[in-house]
Design an enzyme around this catalytic site. Sequence first.
Site, PDB file in Angstrom:
ATOM      1  N   SER A 144     -34.604 -42.915   8.601  1.00 26.38           N
ATOM      2  CA  SER A 144     -34.375 -42.803  10.038  1.00 26.38           C
ATOM      3  C   SER A 144     -35.726 -42.569  10.707  1.00 26.38           C
ATOM      4  O   SER A 144     -36.687 -42.136  10.052  1.00 26.38           O
ATOM      5  CB  SER A 144     -33.459 -41.608  10.331  1.00 26.38           C
ATOM      6  OG  SER A 144     -33.456 -41.261  11.706  1.00 26.38           O
ATOM      7  N   TYR A 157     -31.185 -32.281   9.868  1.00 22.60           N
ATOM      8  CA  TYR A 157     -31.067 -33.729   9.646  1.00 22.60           C
ATOM      9  C   TYR A 157     -32.452 -34.341   9.483  1.00 22.60           C
ATOM     10  O   TYR A 157     -32.686 -35.168   8.595  1.00 22.60           O
ATOM     11  CB  TYR A 157     -30.332 -34.367  10.828  1.00 22.60           C
ATOM     12  CG  TYR A 157     -30.189 -35.874  10.730  1.00 22.60           C
ATOM     13  CD1 TYR A 157     -29.165 -36.436   9.979  1.00 22.60           C
ATOM     14  CD2 TYR A 157     -31.073 -36.728  11.393  1.00 22.60           C
ATOM     15  CE1 TYR A 157     -29.027 -37.822   9.884  1.00 22.60           C
ATOM     16  CE2 TYR A 157     -30.944 -38.103  11.303  1.00 22.60           C
ATOM     17  CZ  TYR A 157     -29.916 -38.645  10.553  1.00 22.60           C
ATOM     18  OH  TYR A 157     -29.786 -40.012  10.462  1.00 22.60           O
TER      19      TYR A 157
END
Length: 253
Positions: A144, A157
Site C-alpha cells: 500500500s 495498518y
Amino acid sequence: MKIFDLTGRLALVTGSSKGIGYAIARGLSEAGATVVLNGRDREQLEKARAMLSAEGHKVHARSFDVTDFRAVEAAIAEIEAEIGPVEILFNNAGLQHRAPLEEFPVEAWERLKATNIDSVFFVGQAVAKRMIPRGHGKIINVASVQAELARPGIAPYTATKGAVKMLTKGMATDWARHGLQVNALGPGYFKTELNAALVADPHFSAWLEKRTPAGRWGNMDELIGAAVFLASDASSFVNGHILYVDGGITASL
C-alpha cells in the site's frame, strides 16, 4: 505480446471474493491464467466464482483461513494435487481498522498483524517451497502507499504494510537465486469496499483529490496492467520491487 501472456498458468489470489483481490483475479484471468479464488466467507466466495465463470473464465474457489499456518499448508497441498502447481501467488488478503492510536484496541492490533503480515509469510512460504524445486514462480504481495506514508488513525495498518514491503524485499533476497520473482503491488487510494466510508466523505475526497497529482481516486481496473506485468515474463528480472499504482501520491509533497 507473448511476454504478458499468462495462458496455462495457475494463479492463487488470496482475499479475492471482492475488492482489489477480485479485480486482480479477473485481470489475471483475462490475460489467460486459471485462477484460484480464496476467502473465508464461503457464500461470497462462491458468488465471485460464479460471476467469473459466467464470463468464461477458468476459475476455482478454495475457502481457507490465511492466518492459520496449518490450514494454509493443507490448502496449498490440496490445490497443487487437485488443480495444478501454483505458478503465480498474489498475497492480497488484508484488513483495515481505524482508531486513534492512543485508544487503538489490542484485539484489532492482533487481527491486523495476523491478516496483513502473518498471511503473507504463511502463504508465501507454503507456495515458495513448492516453486523452488521447479525453478520458477511469481509471488506478488499487496502492499500500500501506507508502506511509505502515514495518516492519522491508521498507524497500526501503516506498520503492517511497512512490514509487507520489507518482507517482500527479504523474500526476493532469499528466493531470487531459485528462479522466483517476488515483488509487491502498492495501491494508492482506490474506490473499494475497504475505503467506502472515505469515498462517501466529501471532505476526505476533496483532500485526496488535492493531495494526489492525478487529482482523483483510482479505479480498480487500473491495477490490472501492473498486476499482469508482475505476474508475467515481462518482469523476469524485476525482484524485490514495490510498484506503486497511486496517481503520483508517493512522489509528491
